[in-house]
Write an enzyme that holds these catalytic residues in place. Structure first.
Site, mmCIF file in Angstrom:
data_model
loop_
_atom_site.group_PDB
_atom_site.id
_atom_site.type_symbol
_atom_site.label_atom_id
_atom_site.label_comp_id
_atom_site.label_asym_id
_atom_site.label_seq_id
_atom_site.Cartn_x
_atom_site.Cartn_y
_atom_site.Cartn_z
ATOM 1 N N SER A 214 1.113 -9.727 -0.833
ATOM 2 C CA SER A 214 0.815 -8.300 -0.697
ATOM 3 C C SER A 214 1.166 -7.701 0.651
ATOM 4 O O SER A 214 1.381 -6.484 0.750
ATOM 5 C CB SER A 214 -0.675 -8.066 -0.972
ATOM 6 O OG SER A 214 -1.469 -8.885 -0.113
ATOM 7 N N LYS B 89 0.799 -1.226 0.000
ATOM 8 C CA LYS B 89 0.000 0.000 0.000
ATOM 9 C C LYS B 89 0.833 1.279 0.000
ATOM 10 O O LYS B 89 0.323 2.347 -0.384
ATOM 11 C CB LYS B 89 -0.937 0.012 1.206
ATOM 12 C CG LYS B 89 -2.112 -0.940 1.114
ATOM 13 C CD LYS B 89 -3.211 -0.386 0.214
ATOM 14 C CE LYS B 89 -4.496 -1.178 0.346
ATOM 15 N NZ LYS B 89 -5.599 -0.573 -0.422
#
Length: 339
Positions: A321, A69
């Site tokens: 991720s 992110k």
């Protein structure tokens, strides 16, 4: 559950205009260079044996905040003018985006407020607080947290940094795709966690722009998979948020979605949904076979391969991720292996 479309969704008619294009991702890569990590793409011998095809893990766990992110948040914040930055930032998050905004804001000397629901794990809340951001816990869903963001934008003039439905955020996440194609030129498939679509959409823009024949498969959980439901309905729909080990994949995509629904609907070649037991298997494999501590959302690509829910044809990249799992939860699941 697996939904695959015949042929490639990337075979777009010429009259379709997408909200993010390859040039946007390339500009984002230049903008965030030196502020995020160019993460490694590591071959997995264990998954090669399982799948019969080369499998590489894209380890976004190596970012300073432990998740991808940071790319989107940093690009979005750096794209703001100085006036917008200094008003202060606000965002809604299931954890990792809030951590990214808090980290980037601290690095750039900007105040930030992070709104989260009570479903966000405590370890993620405390990690954000440690970066100096103001924390607001609101309601039982990402939608509830987003309502608080909108209130603060109106009442306090804060500048919103959307968690996914924003062209600059998507372009930042897409820089992962540029790195994968550079490191694996004969790439055939990318398995990418699918939530609001910022990661999957951005990677799809980059990879399809450089290697149109490559497949992009979104991986989500059976519990509250909002983008999957939207694609099936051909429009954004409301989906009840549920507790899941893949907590970072929770939340809706917004009924007024402007960016990521179009990207995912047009560029993804399929969507795979996983049970909680399958996600657990992915977490255990990551720890025991790859020596990687990952969170539930970060393990879904591995889990899809282990469950036999996606067929691989040639070199495959799996997006790992994030690694921000509660240590106690991780120990309970993997029995003390790794980390």
């Amino acid at each position: 559950m697996t939904i695959m479309k015949s042929g490639s969704l990337s075979k777009l008619s010429e009259n379709i205009t997408l909200p993010v294009v390859l040039a946007d991702v390339e500009q984002a890569a230049a903008r965030i260079a030196g502020r995020v990590i160019r993460t490694p793409l590591v071959a997995s011998a264990a998954l090669l044996r399982r799948a019969g095809q080369p499998v590489h893990l894209k380890l976004e766990t190596r970012q300073p905040i432990g998740a991808f992110k940071l790319r989107g948040a940093m690009n979005a914040i750096l794209s703001l003018d100085e006036t917008a930055r200094q008003r202060g930032l606000v965002t809604a998050s299931t954890g990792n985006h809030g951590r990214a905004v808090a980290y980037a804001a601290r690095e750039l000397g900007i105040p930030a407020t992070i709104c989260m629901s009570s479903l966000v794990p405590g370890n993620k809340v405390e990690a954000i607080r440690s970066l100096g951001a103001e924390i607001r816990i609101v309601g039982l869903s990402q939608d509830d947290a987003q309502e608080e963001v909108e209130r603060l934008v109106q009442s306090a003039g804060l500048t919103p940094i959307p968690p996914f439905d924003d062209v600059d955020v998507v372009a930042g996440q897409g820089t992962i795709g540029l790195e994968i194609v550079a490191d694996l030129p004969d790439l055939a498939t990318v398995l990418v966690p699918l939530s609001g679509g910022g990661l999957a959409g951005g990677i799809a823009v980059a990879v399809k722009g450089l290697r149109p024949q490559a497949r992009i498969i979104g991986i989500s959980m059976e519990r509250g998979a909002a983008m999957h439901a939207a694609i099936a309905a051909c429009e954004p729909v409301a989906v009840r948020e549920e507790e899941t080990l893949a907590d970072s994949l929770g939340g809706g995509i917004g009924l007024a979605n402007r960016v990521t629904f179009a990207l995912c609907r047009n560029l993804l070649d399929g969507v795979v949904l996983l049970t909680e037991d399958e996600i657990i298997a992915g977490l255990r494999h990551a720890a025991r076979e790859e020596g990687e501590v990952v969170e539930g959302a970060g393990a879904v690509g591995i889990a899809a391969i282990l469950a036999g829910k996606v067929a691989l044809f040639g070199p495959t990249a799996v997006i790992v991720s994030g690694g921000n799992i509660d240590p106690k939860t991780h120990r309970e699941i993997v029995g003390g292996a790794a980390g």
